[in-house]
Scaffold this motif. Structure first.
Motif, PDB file in Angstrom:
ATOM      1  N   ILE A 210       0.850  -1.297  -0.063  1.00 23.22           N
ATOM      2  CA  ILE A 210       0.160   0.189  -0.112  1.00 23.22           C
ATOM      3  C   ILE A 210       0.658   0.851  -0.283  1.00 23.22           C
ATOM      4  CG2 ILE A 210      -1.397   1.865   1.103  1.00 23.22           C
ATOM      5  CD1 ILE A 210      -2.453  -1.745   2.089  1.00 23.22           C
ATOM      6  N   VAL A 211       1.628   1.202   0.641  1.00 28.04           N
ATOM      7  CA  VAL A 211       2.829   2.548   1.018  1.00 28.04           C
ATOM      8  C   VAL A 211       3.539   2.915  -0.070  1.00 28.04           C
ATOM      9  CG1 VAL A 211       4.738   3.372   2.366  1.00 28.04           C
ATOM     10  CG2 VAL A 211       3.047   2.220   3.396  1.00 28.04           C
ATOM     11  N   SER A 212       3.931   1.533  -1.315  1.00 32.04           N
ATOM     12  CA  SER A 212       4.487   1.738  -2.051  1.00 32.04           C
ATOM     13  C   SER A 212       4.089   2.517  -3.347  1.00 32.04           C
ATOM     14  CB  SER A 212       4.445   0.046  -2.700  1.00 32.04           C
ATOM     15  OG  SER A 212       5.282   0.680  -4.133  1.00 32.04           O
ATOM     16  N   VAL A 213       2.531   2.155  -3.254  1.00 37.14           N
ATOM     17  CA  VAL A 213       1.537   3.263  -4.118  1.00 37.14           C
ATOM     18  C   VAL A 213       1.229   4.492  -4.335  1.00 37.14           C
ATOM     19  CG1 VAL A 213      -0.873   3.112  -5.010  1.00 37.14           C
ATOM     20  CG2 VAL A 213       0.100   1.137  -4.893  1.00 37.14           C
TER      21      VAL A 213
ATOM     22  N   ILE B 278      -1.748   9.634 -12.023  1.00 34.77           N
ATOM     23  CA  ILE B 278      -2.589   8.541 -12.421  1.00 34.77           C
ATOM     24  C   ILE B 278      -2.692   7.483 -13.286  1.00 34.77           C
ATOM     25  CG2 ILE B 278      -5.283   7.821 -13.112  1.00 34.77           C
ATOM     26  CD1 ILE B 278      -5.863  10.359 -11.051  1.00 34.77           C
ATOM     27  N   GLU B 279      -2.192   8.369 -14.439  1.00 30.47           N
ATOM     28  CA  GLU B 279      -1.429   7.266 -16.015  1.00 30.47           C
ATOM     29  C   GLU B 279      -0.231   6.340 -15.616  1.00 30.47           C
ATOM     30  OE1 GLU B 279      -3.279   6.827 -17.917  1.00 30.47           O
ATOM     31  OE2 GLU B 279      -4.862   7.745 -17.607  1.00 30.47           O
ATOM     32  N   GLU B 280       0.437   7.123 -14.098  1.00 35.36           N
ATOM     33  CA  GLU B 280       1.981   6.330 -14.320  1.00 35.36           C
ATOM     34  C   GLU B 280       1.520   5.592 -12.978  1.00 35.36           C
ATOM     35  OE1 GLU B 280       6.006   5.776 -14.673  1.00 35.36           O
ATOM     36  OE2 GLU B 280       4.163   7.026 -15.599  1.00 35.36           O
TER      37      GLU B 280
ATOM     38  N   ALA C 149       1.512  -0.843 -12.605  1.00 35.17           N
ATOM     39  CA  ALA C 149       0.447  -1.816 -11.790  1.00 35.17           C
ATOM     40  C   ALA C 149       0.131  -2.962 -12.537  1.00 35.17           C
ATOM     41  CB  ALA C 149      -1.657  -1.244 -11.894  1.00 35.17           C
ATOM     42  N   GLY C 150       0.811  -3.904 -11.636  1.00 34.24           N
ATOM     43  CA  GLY C 150       0.753  -5.021 -12.157  1.00 34.24           C
ATOM     44  C   GLY C 150       2.033  -5.496 -12.333  1.00 34.24           C
ATOM     45  N   THR C 151       3.028  -4.193 -12.160  1.00 32.14           N
ATOM     46  CA  THR C 151       4.759  -4.576 -12.659  1.00 32.14           C
ATOM     47  C   THR C 151       5.442  -4.061 -11.062  1.00 32.14           C
ATOM     48  OG1 THR C 151       4.985  -2.855 -13.473  1.00 32.14           O
ATOM     49  CG2 THR C 151       4.954  -4.783 -14.570  1.00 32.14           C
ATOM     50  N   GLN C 152       5.171  -2.324 -10.791  1.00 34.39           N
ATOM     51  CA  GLN C 152       5.825  -1.793 -10.119  1.00 34.39           C
ATOM     52  C   GLN C 152       4.676  -2.256  -8.692  1.00 34.39           C
ATOM     53  OE1 GLN C 152       6.664   2.242 -10.266  1.00 34.39           O
ATOM     54  NE2 GLN C 152       7.489   1.776  -8.002  1.00 34.39           N
ATOM     55  N   PHE C 153       3.008  -2.259  -8.933  1.00 34.82           N
ATOM     56  CA  PHE C 153       2.844  -2.293  -8.230  1.00 34.82           C
ATOM     57  C   PHE C 153       1.325  -3.462  -8.045  1.00 34.82           C
ATOM     58  CE2 PHE C 153       3.338   2.099  -9.588  1.00 34.82           C
ATOM     59  CZ  PHE C 153       3.947   3.034  -8.096  1.00 34.82           C
TER      60      PHE C 153
ATOM     61  N   GLU D 219      -4.279  -5.077  -7.607  1.00 33.62           N
ATOM     62  CA  GLU D 219      -5.488  -4.666  -6.409  1.00 33.62           C
ATOM     63  C   GLU D 219      -5.340  -3.386  -6.109  1.00 33.62           C
ATOM     64  OE1 GLU D 219      -9.297  -4.700  -5.176  1.00 33.62           O
ATOM     65  OE2 GLU D 219      -8.909  -5.840  -7.199  1.00 33.62           O
ATOM     66  N   ILE D 220      -4.170  -3.048  -5.397  1.00 34.03           N
ATOM     67  CA  ILE D 220      -4.132  -1.610  -4.728  1.00 34.03           C
ATOM     68  C   ILE D 220      -4.013  -0.813  -5.375  1.00 34.03           C
ATOM     69  CG2 ILE D 220      -2.272  -0.675  -3.064  1.00 34.03           C
ATOM     70  CD1 ILE D 220      -1.747  -4.027  -1.826  1.00 34.03           C
ATOM     71  N   ALA D 221      -3.488  -0.876  -6.450  1.00 30.60           N
ATOM     72  CA  ALA D 221      -3.270   0.097  -7.331  1.00 30.60           C
ATOM     73  C   ALA D 221      -4.775   0.828  -7.990  1.00 30.60           C
ATOM     74  CB  ALA D 221      -2.345  -0.105  -8.231  1.00 30.60           C
TER      75      ALA D 221
END
Length: 187
Positions: free
Chosen positions: A136-139, A162-164, A169-173, A176-178
């Motif tokens: 969560i904190v990562s995002v 938001i686009e970034e 999502a799915g690689t760095q983040f 689902e949290i993203a």
């Protein structure tokens, strides 16, 4: 008394961190507010929500062990400087473990730069191996960094940030949290 001591410690750390990276104290209430909203949407318990709020504002505590000149450098970091920066989660873990007030979030501090795809640091954890609060904190941290002016670049607009997040999502983040984070930010 315990709550007062806890708040004093957290506020001292926040003040030190804001001075290190030339960012104002106003970043902390924003990230804590986002953390609380996101945590509620994700159905976190009251205890986890409190940990998340503290973690969101002091996850970079290990940066106090890095020279300010490196943290505020405008030019690209050298390989040696980048290696020093990458040690801040481990240093943060050690600092947190040395404090009864912060020991309960130490494991989250050390893992906040792990990536969903396993390409993060310091341990290369992947997916659900990364503690939930760290994911969560990562995002939150990435969004906050993108929305804040830095010595080396101007802040991104809300839409660009938001686009970034979507792109990573799915690689760095955690995807689902993203997804939930974007819903919260767009509200």
């Amino acid at each position: 008394n315990h709550k007062s001591t806890h708040n004093t410690i957290i506020n001292s750390i926040r003040k030190k961190l804001s001075g290190l990276v030339n960012e104002g104290d106003d970043s902390f209430p924003n990230i804590e507010c986002l953390a609380e909203s996101l945590g509620q949407e994700l159905g976190l318990s009251k205890e986890s929500l409190e940990k998340l709020k503290v973690l969101s504002s002091i996850h970079d505590i290990g940066k106090i062990s890095i020279e300010t000149d490196i943290l505020n450098k405008v030019e690209p970091l050298t390989d040696e400087e980048w290696q020093m920066i990458k040690k801040h989660p481990e240093m943060g873990y050690r600092i947190a473990m040395a404090s009864l007030e912060l020991a309960s979030i130490a494991d989250y501090i050390i893992s906040h730069h792990e990536r969903w795809d396993g390409g993060g640091y310091p341990e290369g954890l992947k997916g659900d191996q990364i503690p939930l609060l760290s994911r969560i904190v990562s995002v939150l941290d990435a969004y906050d960094a993108m929305r804040t002016d830095k010595t080396y670049r101007k802040k991104l607009s809300k839409e660009e940030a938001i686009e970034e997040i979507k792109r990573n999502a799915g690689t760095q983040f955690d995807p689902e949290i993203a997804r939930v984070f974007i819903e919260v930010v767009e509200k």
